[in-house]
Design an enzyme around this catalytic site. Structure first.
Site, PDB file in Angstrom:
ATOM      1  N   ALA A   1       3.600  -1.685  -0.132  1.00 50.56           N
ATOM      2  CA  ALA A   1       2.996  -0.352  -0.102  1.00 50.56           C
ATOM      3  C   ALA A   1       3.447   0.352   1.170  1.00 50.56           C
ATOM      4  O   ALA A   1       3.263  -0.162   2.273  1.00 50.56           O
ATOM      5  CB  ALA A   1       1.478  -0.453  -0.144  1.00 50.56           C
TER       6      ALA A   1
ATOM      7  N   VAL B   1      -3.356  -2.533   5.992  1.00 51.97           N
ATOM      8  CA  VAL B   1      -4.018  -3.835   6.084  1.00 51.97           C
ATOM      9  C   VAL B   1      -4.198  -4.306   7.522  1.00 51.97           C
ATOM     10  O   VAL B   1      -5.075  -5.121   7.814  1.00 51.97           O
ATOM     11  CB  VAL B   1      -3.228  -4.892   5.276  1.00 51.97           C
ATOM     12  CG1 VAL B   1      -1.916  -5.238   5.952  1.00 51.97           C
ATOM     13  CG2 VAL B   1      -4.060  -6.150   5.073  1.00 51.97           C
TER      14      VAL B   1
ATOM     15  N   ALA C   1       6.005  -0.582   6.521  1.00 52.34           N
ATOM     16  CA  ALA C   1       5.070  -0.994   5.467  1.00 52.34           C
ATOM     17  C   ALA C   1       3.644  -0.869   5.972  1.00 52.34           C
ATOM     18  O   ALA C   1       3.357  -1.173   7.127  1.00 52.34           O
ATOM     19  CB  ALA C   1       5.335  -2.428   5.035  1.00 52.34           C
ATOM     20  N   ASP C   2       2.780  -0.413   5.090  1.00 48.78           N
ATOM     21  CA  ASP C   2       1.353  -0.414   5.400  1.00 48.78           C
ATOM     22  C   ASP C   2       0.676  -1.672   4.882  1.00 48.78           C
ATOM     23  O   ASP C   2      -0.320  -2.111   5.438  1.00 48.78           O
ATOM     24  CB  ASP C   2       0.693   0.836   4.815  1.00 48.78           C
ATOM     25  CG  ASP C   2       1.005   2.068   5.644  1.00 48.78           C
ATOM     26  OD1 ASP C   2       0.134   2.479   6.421  1.00 48.78           O
ATOM     27  OD2 ASP C   2       2.121   2.596   5.539  1.00 48.78           O
ATOM     28  N   ARG C   3       1.233  -2.230   3.817  1.00 49.10           N
ATOM     29  CA  ARG C   3       0.725  -3.510   3.320  1.00 49.10           C
ATOM     30  C   ARG C   3       1.803  -4.158   2.455  1.00 49.10           C
ATOM     31  O   ARG C   3       2.409  -3.504   1.613  1.00 49.10           O
ATOM     32  CB  ARG C   3      -0.561  -3.315   2.516  1.00 49.10           C
ATOM     33  CG  ARG C   3      -1.200  -4.616   2.057  1.00 49.10           C
ATOM     34  CD  ARG C   3      -2.554  -4.389   1.372  1.00 49.10           C
ATOM     35  NE  ARG C   3      -3.545  -3.851   2.267  1.00 49.10           N
ATOM     36  CZ  ARG C   3      -4.849  -4.139   2.203  1.00 49.10           C
ATOM     37  NH1 ARG C   3      -5.296  -4.985   1.292  1.00 49.10           N
ATOM     38  NH2 ARG C   3      -5.695  -3.590   3.039  1.00 49.10           N
TER      39      ARG C   3
END
Length: 362
Positions: free
Chosen positions: A261, A93, A251-253
């Site tokens: 995620a 994100v 975390a990526d999102r």
């Protein structure tokens, strides 16, 4: 000294090719948006913060030498190219948030009659470059906040070794190679070491791309931190016998409710940590939190090519003809997350939306 994965000066951008690590350390020149999209999509650069920075800086180096006839044409260039860069890896994100911020800036400058087209270009370049410095500062704050949270938890526990150095487990790569520098989850590890409170860090191999074995282990060896590499399938046994004080991942999102995620395999580590009573922390800047997404069910999960599972380099390791399922990420439910470590503090998932809304004065 932390590794430098991104080398930038105005008009010039190089990234450390992470596909060649740990055997070869080679920098690639990123000359513009097409190069930026390719190195992100091919995972020559990865990690949500680094993706955003490299994406935005790739546009900066492209427009730096260009002359624009009008602010409208510059705005169209900025908006179109940034939206294209978001498509390179949509789960992360940070790139989308950074793109939205820069597009908003471009729109505001376009409407301001006191701003010339050259002024607009310079202010855009300044804004992209500021992201680089801010990421490093945010990472250091995340490291300090995370180390404090882990040590406080240990001090409150019944462990006989409460006052001593701690053992932690991390997954994937969240260090200097995944950010502008220092790192998020690995930044927490670094800060524990700086405090003299790190006994040992365990890192998973992180199949199928082996970011833990190739990248995290590379960083830990480079900095001479006490570390051991474990297979993804060893985590349950590790937590049972090695007295690990905490798990900390990136975390990526992060959704508004705290669902997270992150690299595939994170979810199962969280389940195992819960079973063994080991606190599970997510370390991420506020730019990784997407308040527009109510839960993890709404996060788009990138699916990678079968070949990444079936081959190591040019060598096939799986039977020809076998079907593959290769999601790059999974979603860890907020109920398994002890706390979300940000540059502004550590928040319980249930309070995340309210705390960030208050911080950002939304």
């Amino acid at each position: 000294m932390s590794l430098q994965s991104i080398k930038y000066q105005r008009g010039s951008l190089e990234i450390l090719d992470q596909l060649l690590l740990p055997v070869v350390s080679k920098y690639l020149t990123v000359r513009g948006v097409e190069d930026g999209w390719k190195v992100i999509n091919k995972m020559q650069v990865r990690g949500a913060p680094a993706i955003a920075i490299v994406g935005c800086l790739s546009l900066a180096v492209e427009i730096y030498p260009e002359e624009f006839g009008s602010k409208k044409s510059l705005r169209q260039e900025i908006e179109g190219k940034l939206n294209y860069l978001v498509s390179a890896r949509p789960t992360a994100v940070n790139m989308k948030i950074s793109a939205d911020e820069l597009i908003t800036l471009a729109n505001e400058l376009t409407k301001d009659d006191n701003v010339t087209v050259e002024d607009m270009k310079q202010r855009f370049l300044n804004a992209t470059e500021a992201m680089l410095e801010k990421d490093i500062a945010d990472n250091r704050a995340i490291g300090a906040n995370g180390a404090k949270a882990i040590l406080e938890h240990v001090a409150e526990s019944a462990s006989a070794a409460a006052a001593g150095p701690v053992r932690v487990l991390t997954h994937c790569n969240t260090g200097s190679l995944a950010t502008a520098g220092y790192g998020t989850a690995l930044g927490v590890v670094r800060h524990l070491s700086e405090l003299g409170k790190l006994e040992h860090v365990y890192c998973t191999e992180t199949r199928p791309y082996n970011q833990g074995a190739r990248l995290t282990a590379y960083e830990l060896v480079h900095e001479k931190l006490p570390a051991t590499l474990v297979l993804d399938s060893m985590v349950a046994a590790l937590l049972r016998v090695k007295n690990v004080a905490a798990v900390v991942v990136g975390a990526d999102r992060v959704a508004a409710n705290g669902d997270t995620a992150n690299k595939i395999g994170t979810y199962q580590i969280a389940v195992v940590a819960k079973h063994h009573g080991v606190p599970f922390y997510v370390a991420a800047p506020l730019t990784s939190v997407d308040l527009q997404i109510p839960s993890g069910d709404h996060i788009i999960i990138e699916v990678r090519p079968d070949r990444e599972m079936t081959h190591v380099g040019e060598h096939r390791i799986a039977a020809p003809g076998i079907n593959c399922w290769n999601p790059a990420f999974d979603v860890t439910p907020a109920s398994l997350v002890t706390g979300i470590i940000t540059e502004h503090g550590v928040f319980k998932p249930s309070a995340l939306k309210a705390e960030i809304t208050k911080l950002l004065d939304l």
